[in-house]
Design an enzyme around this catalytic site. Structure first.
Site, short mmCIF file in Angstrom:
data_model
loop_
_atom_site.label_atom_id
_atom_site.label_comp_id
_atom_site.label_asym_id
_atom_site.label_seq_id
_atom_site.Cartn_x
_atom_site.Cartn_y
_atom_site.Cartn_z
CD GLU A 2 -3.78 10.49 1.76
OE1 GLU A 2 -3.63 10.48 2.99
OE2 GLU A 2 -4.46 9.63 1.13
CG HIS A 45 0.32 11.09 6.40
ND1 HIS A 45 -0.71 10.46 5.76
CD2 HIS A 45 0.25 12.42 6.08
CE1 HIS A 45 -1.41 11.38 5.07
NE2 HIS A 45 -0.85 12.56 5.25
CG HIS A 80 -0.42 9.19 1.32
ND1 HIS A 80 -1.35 8.19 1.28
CD2 HIS A 80 -0.18 9.42 2.63
CE1 HIS A 80 -1.70 7.85 2.50
NE2 HIS A 80 -0.99 8.58 3.35
CG HIS A 135 -1.48 -1.28 1.57
ND1 HIS A 135 -2.39 -1.90 0.75
CD2 HIS A 135 -1.30 -2.13 2.61
CE1 HIS A 135 -2.76 -3.06 1.28
NE2 HIS A 135 -2.10 -3.23 2.40
CG HIS A 189 2.33 6.13 5.83
ND1 HIS A 189 1.89 6.15 7.13
CD2 HIS A 189 1.41 6.84 5.11
CE1 HIS A 189 0.74 6.81 7.19
NE2 HIS A 189 0.43 7.25 5.98
CB THR A 249 -6.18 9.36 4.55
OG1 THR A 249 -4.95 8.64 4.56
CG2 THR A 249 -6.01 10.69 5.25
CB THR A 250 -6.70 3.87 4.68
OG1 THR A 250 -6.27 3.73 6.03
CG2 THR A 250 -5.59 4.40 3.81
ZN LIG Z 1 -1.13 8.35 5.36
#
Ligand SMILES: [Zn+2]
Length: 370
Positions: free
Chosen positions: A138, A151, A128, A100, A126, A232-233
């Site tokens: 994001e 993040h 994005h 992911h 992690h 956000t998931t």
């Molecule tokens: Zn994140």
């Protein structure tokens, strides 16, 4: 019944841990659901996640667009002080491709408390990102989506661990860092980006020596936006105190390319792992500083010859410089006014004494004529 619910909750939370509060492979849609009626797969291509995760359509979701003209200045939001972020080289940190995102596990000796109402311990960070043709942050600011976003995930110390904290209203604190492309490599990110090729395969992992994680953050840790939001998931728990720094961090185009192309997931390149912005609804976005209209948060698209620090002093210079200018301006104005008043009074005094003098001279003359 209760046990079954607990098990389902556990499975959701276990997924939360593995997805690292962030993305999944946008191409992975064929994963077998083996957890009863609980949908266990979701993608970025189809972000209608509320079918399986009801919270994802609630009113306090993340990410959001930050409209700087509508933020509320809050002078009780002080400098963020990362504590224990300088990890000794002797400590090994796991860097993994979980299908992911790329995730760096962090020790809970790292924490943040200044700037928060309680102490939060680090768990992981992690990223994005987008693709060769699109940006991938994001959060957006004034409608602008940035190249990528990092993040740094923390959980409230009082809850003991991430799983427990993730379902508590004040359980999580995430630091969000927006990326822009600059002319130079950002060497602070080399420990991570140099290893991406080694974790190209899904579920691959390597261990890297500890380094100073605070070097991954912007310099201006006192300028940030703060709001209450969510993961956000899925499962989109609305338990995150978000801190999105005003200052961006620059990485080179080559570094961004690495991020966008190095990792593979089940169905191809792992890219575009960002959620679309969600409605703000009635929430307030606070700013730790006064985002004046003329105070640009970021130098828009960086001059290729500019040093990577080009963006970092813009806001500082404006605020401090203008405050000093205003202060000296007021002092100068007062001094000038006092001087003018003094001059006017002196002139009046001279005139009246001249007039008195003429009268004195005149009287004797009259007397003489009389
Ligand atoms: Zn994140």
């Amino acid at each position: 019944m209760s046990c079954r619910m607990d098990r389902l909750l556990f499975l959701i939370l276990a997924q939360l841990l593995t997805t690292a509060t962030c993305g999944t492979d946008p191409d992975s849609e064929s994963e077998e659901s083996d957890e009863g009626d609980m949908p266990d797969h979701w993608t970025y291509k189809d972000q209608d996640w509320s079918k399986g995760y009801k919270l994802c359509k609630e009113n306090s979701q993340s990410p959001i667009n930050i409209d700087t003209s509508k933020t509320t200045f809050n002078n009780k939001l002080p400098l963020i002080i990362p504590e224990g972020y300088n990890i000794p080289e002797t400590e090994q940190l796991e860097l993994s491709n979980n299908g992911h995102t790329v995730k760096l596990s962090l020790p809970d000796s790292m924490s943040i408390s200044h700037g928060f109402t309680q102490k939060y311990l680090a768990n992981q960070l992690h990223f994005h990102w987008g693709s060769a043709t699109s940006s991938g942050s994001e959060h957006t600011v004034d409608g602008v989506q940035y190249a990528a976003e990092m993040h740094v995930v923390h959980f409230a110390a009082k809850y003991g661990n991430l799983i427990e904290a993730a379902q508590k209203a004040d359980g999580l604190a995430v630091l969000g860092v927006l990326f822009q492309v600059g002319a130079q490599d950002n060497k602070n990110y080399n420990p991570i980006f140099d290893k991406l090729q080694d974790i190209a395969a899904e579920d691959a992992n390597v261990y890297i020596p500890g380094f100073d994680i605070s070097t991954l953050l912007p310099d201006q840790l006192y300028r940030y936006f703060r709001y209450d939001g969510s993961l956000t998931t899925p499962p989109c728990f609305q338990t995150v105190t978000w801190t999105v720094f005003n200052e961006t961090v620059q990485i080179s185009q080559a570094q961004l390319d690495k991020l966008e192309t190095s990792l593979k997931a089940a169905h191809g390149t792992l890219d575009s792992n960002f959620r679309h912005v969600q409605p703000l609804n009635r929430r307030t976005v606070f700013a730790s500083f006064s985002p004046l209209p003329t105070s640009r948060r970021i130098v828009p698209n960086i001059d290729s010859n500019a040093p990577s620090e080009a963006t970092k002093s813009v806001d500082d210079d404006f605020t401090l410089g203008d405050m000093l200018a205003a202060l000296f301006g007021i002092l100068f104005g007062c001094t000038a006014l006092a001087f003018v008043i003094y001059v006017i009074r002196q002139r009046k005094r001279q005139r009246s004494s001249t007039e008195r003098g003429q009268k004195v001279i005149y009287k004797p003359a009259a007397t003489m004529e009389a």
